[in-house]
Write a protein that holds these residues in place. Sequence first.
Motif, mmCIF file in Angstrom:
data_model
loop_
_atom_site.group_PDB
_atom_site.id
_atom_site.type_symbol
_atom_site.label_atom_id
_atom_site.label_comp_id
_atom_site.label_asym_id
_atom_site.label_seq_id
_atom_site.Cartn_x
_atom_site.Cartn_y
_atom_site.Cartn_z
ATOM 1 N N GLN A 47 18.348 -16.672 12.710
ATOM 2 C CA GLN A 47 17.417 -15.660 13.191
ATOM 3 C C GLN A 47 17.744 -14.353 12.480
ATOM 4 O OE1 GLN A 47 17.497 -14.136 17.394
ATOM 5 N NE2 GLN A 47 15.532 -15.238 17.453
ATOM 6 N N VAL A 48 16.723 -13.682 12.002
ATOM 7 C CA VAL A 48 16.930 -12.420 11.290
ATOM 8 C C VAL A 48 15.815 -11.447 11.671
ATOM 9 C CG1 VAL A 48 15.730 -13.241 9.213
ATOM 10 C CG2 VAL A 48 17.329 -11.352 9.037
ATOM 11 N N THR A 49 16.216 -10.209 11.956
ATOM 12 C CA THR A 49 15.247 -9.157 12.227
ATOM 13 C C THR A 49 15.251 -8.219 11.032
ATOM 14 O OG1 THR A 49 15.560 -9.321 14.609
ATOM 15 C CG2 THR A 49 14.612 -7.270 13.781
ATOM 16 N N MET A 50 14.066 -7.943 10.520
ATOM 17 C CA MET A 50 13.926 -7.071 9.357
ATOM 18 C C MET A 50 12.933 -5.964 9.681
ATOM 19 S SD MET A 50 13.643 -9.899 6.279
ATOM 20 C CE MET A 50 13.793 -8.682 4.958
ATOM 21 N N THR A 51 13.201 -4.781 9.137
ATOM 22 C CA THR A 51 12.223 -3.710 9.254
ATOM 23 C C THR A 51 11.141 -3.951 8.206
ATOM 24 O OG1 THR A 51 13.320 -2.266 7.664
ATOM 25 C CG2 THR A 51 14.008 -2.078 9.994
ATOM 26 N N PHE A 52 10.007 -3.341 8.410
ATOM 27 C CA PHE A 52 8.934 -3.464 7.434
ATOM 28 C C PHE A 52 9.384 -2.891 6.089
ATOM 29 C CE2 PHE A 52 5.358 -3.311 10.891
ATOM 30 C CZ PHE A 52 5.897 -4.437 11.482
ATOM 31 N N ALA A 53 10.192 -1.829 6.128
ATOM 32 C CA ALA A 53 10.707 -1.232 4.888
ATOM 33 C C ALA A 53 11.622 -2.207 4.152
ATOM 34 C CB ALA A 53 11.446 0.067 5.200
ATOM 35 N N GLU A 54 12.435 -2.957 4.888
ATOM 36 C CA GLU A 54 13.309 -3.948 4.257
ATOM 37 C C GLU A 54 12.487 -5.057 3.601
ATOM 38 O OE1 GLU A 54 17.305 -3.718 7.053
ATOM 39 O OE2 GLU A 54 15.594 -4.891 7.770
ATOM 40 N N ILE A 55 11.427 -5.472 4.272
ATOM 41 C CA ILE A 55 10.565 -6.506 3.687
ATOM 42 C C ILE A 55 9.901 -5.970 2.429
ATOM 43 C CG2 ILE A 55 8.486 -7.907 4.052
ATOM 44 C CD1 ILE A 55 9.348 -8.052 7.044
ATOM 45 N N LYS A 106 4.491 -2.502 -1.464
ATOM 46 C CA LYS A 106 4.143 -2.001 -0.142
ATOM 47 C C LYS A 106 3.457 -3.093 0.666
ATOM 48 C CE LYS A 106 3.430 2.822 -1.429
ATOM 49 N NZ LYS A 106 2.458 3.931 -1.432
ATOM 50 N N LEU A 107 3.699 -3.076 1.966
ATOM 51 C CA LEU A 107 2.961 -3.957 2.860
ATOM 52 C C LEU A 107 1.587 -3.335 3.099
ATOM 53 C CD1 LEU A 107 5.717 -4.793 5.507
ATOM 54 C CD2 LEU A 107 4.802 -6.311 3.750
ATOM 55 N N PRO A 108 0.576 -4.156 3.347
ATOM 56 C CA PRO A 108 -0.758 -3.604 3.600
ATOM 57 C C PRO A 108 -0.800 -2.871 4.941
ATOM 58 C CG PRO A 108 -0.757 -5.965 3.954
ATOM 59 C CD PRO A 108 0.586 -5.620 3.385
ATOM 60 N N ARG A 109 -1.769 -2.000 5.078
ATOM 61 C CA ARG A 109 -1.932 -1.216 6.302
ATOM 62 C C ARG A 109 -2.018 -2.115 7.535
ATOM 63 N NH1 ARG A 109 -6.262 3.215 5.833
ATOM 64 N NH2 ARG A 109 -4.666 3.879 4.381
ATOM 65 N N SER A 110 -2.668 -3.267 7.406
ATOM 66 C CA SER A 110 -2.828 -4.162 8.553
ATOM 67 C C SER A 110 -1.486 -4.686 9.077
ATOM 68 C CB SER A 110 -3.755 -5.330 8.211
ATOM 69 O OG SER A 110 -3.287 -6.018 7.073
ATOM 70 N N ALA A 111 -0.451 -4.740 8.227
ATOM 71 C CA ALA A 111 0.870 -5.171 8.681
ATOM 72 C C ALA A 111 1.458 -4.171 9.673
ATOM 73 C CB ALA A 111 1.810 -5.343 7.495
ATOM 74 N N PHE A 112 1.044 -2.917 9.565
ATOM 75 C CA PHE A 112 1.570 -1.861 10.416
ATOM 76 C C PHE A 112 0.786 -1.669 11.710
ATOM 77 C CE2 PHE A 112 3.157 -0.991 6.232
ATOM 78 C CZ PHE A 112 4.437 -0.502 6.447
ATOM 79 N N ASN A 113 -0.459 -2.154 11.746
ATOM 80 C CA ASN A 113 -1.246 -1.887 12.949
ATOM 81 C C ASN A 113 -1.905 -3.118 13.572
ATOM 82 O OD1 ASN A 113 -3.460 -2.294 11.253
ATOM 83 N ND2 ASN A 113 -3.705 -0.111 10.844
ATOM 84 N N ARG A 114 -1.629 -4.313 13.062
ATOM 85 C CA ARG A 114 -2.218 -5.533 13.635
ATOM 86 C C ARG A 114 -1.160 -6.622 13.763
ATOM 87 N NH1 ARG A 114 -6.835 -7.844 10.705
ATOM 88 N NH2 ARG A 114 -7.134 -8.882 12.676
ATOM 89 N N ARG A 172 5.558 -0.626 16.760
ATOM 90 C CA ARG A 172 6.028 0.747 16.957
ATOM 91 C C ARG A 172 7.336 0.986 16.194
ATOM 92 N NH1 ARG A 172 5.682 3.557 22.629
ATOM 93 N NH2 ARG A 172 4.383 1.724 22.770
ATOM 94 N N ALA A 173 8.276 0.041 16.308
ATOM 95 C CA ALA A 173 9.563 0.164 15.611
ATOM 96 C C ALA A 173 9.484 -0.341 14.169
ATOM 97 C CB ALA A 173 10.647 -0.597 16.361
ATOM 98 N N GLN A 174 8.350 -0.925 13.812
ATOM 99 C CA GLN A 174 8.118 -1.472 12.476
ATOM 100 C C GLN A 174 9.201 -2.479 12.082
ATOM 101 O OE1 GLN A 174 7.477 1.721 9.661
ATOM 102 N NE2 GLN A 174 5.580 2.325 10.644
ATOM 103 N N ARG A 175 9.300 -3.518 12.917
ATOM 104 C CA ARG A 175 10.242 -4.591 12.615
ATOM 105 C C ARG A 175 9.705 -5.920 13.138
ATOM 106 N NH1 ARG A 175 14.296 -1.867 16.420
ATOM 107 N NH2 ARG A 175 13.595 -2.634 18.419
#
Length: 156
Positions: A23-31, A38-46, A76-79
């Motif tokens: 099991q691994v938890t990653m922030t969106f920035a790490e991904i 960059k991750l698409p906008r939808s990754a941050f809000n959907r 909210r925490a982007q992870r």
Amino acid sequence: MFETEGTKYHPLFEHLLFGGHGQVTMTFAEIAAVIEAKLPRSAFNREEWWSNSPNGHSQARAWMRAGYRTSGVDLRAQRVTFTLDGWPEGYARGNVLSRAIAGGLNEPAQRAFQPAGTPDAPLDHPLFGIWEGKVTLVPGYDYTKPAFDPAEADGH
């Protein structure tokens, strides 16, 4: 099998596959750093963007091909948390460490490290067998011998 070669998310597949974590938890920035994009906008809000649906979603194919599923998304925490298929529910990194050291303790102490509700659970490390069916060993090859033997190189 889900193909990821050549996709933007193939590095995520490799990162998860070779990371060796149940099991691994990653922030969106790490991904974003792993995929070098960059991750698409939808990754941050959907949350749906993180769903375990391989149909047409190259990001989901990446983690699913590595044998993982998203098991928690916190926009909210982007992870996001990825969990290996078959990973025992309730195990976090701390529990893995506890179980790893439990084998060297007496029986009452070993029971203290078992997850609640599993008094008869085996004390094998949760990573035991993680590569089963994913790695093929060559019969007869001695995997314990050194990769380089200076005596063999000198012709002795």
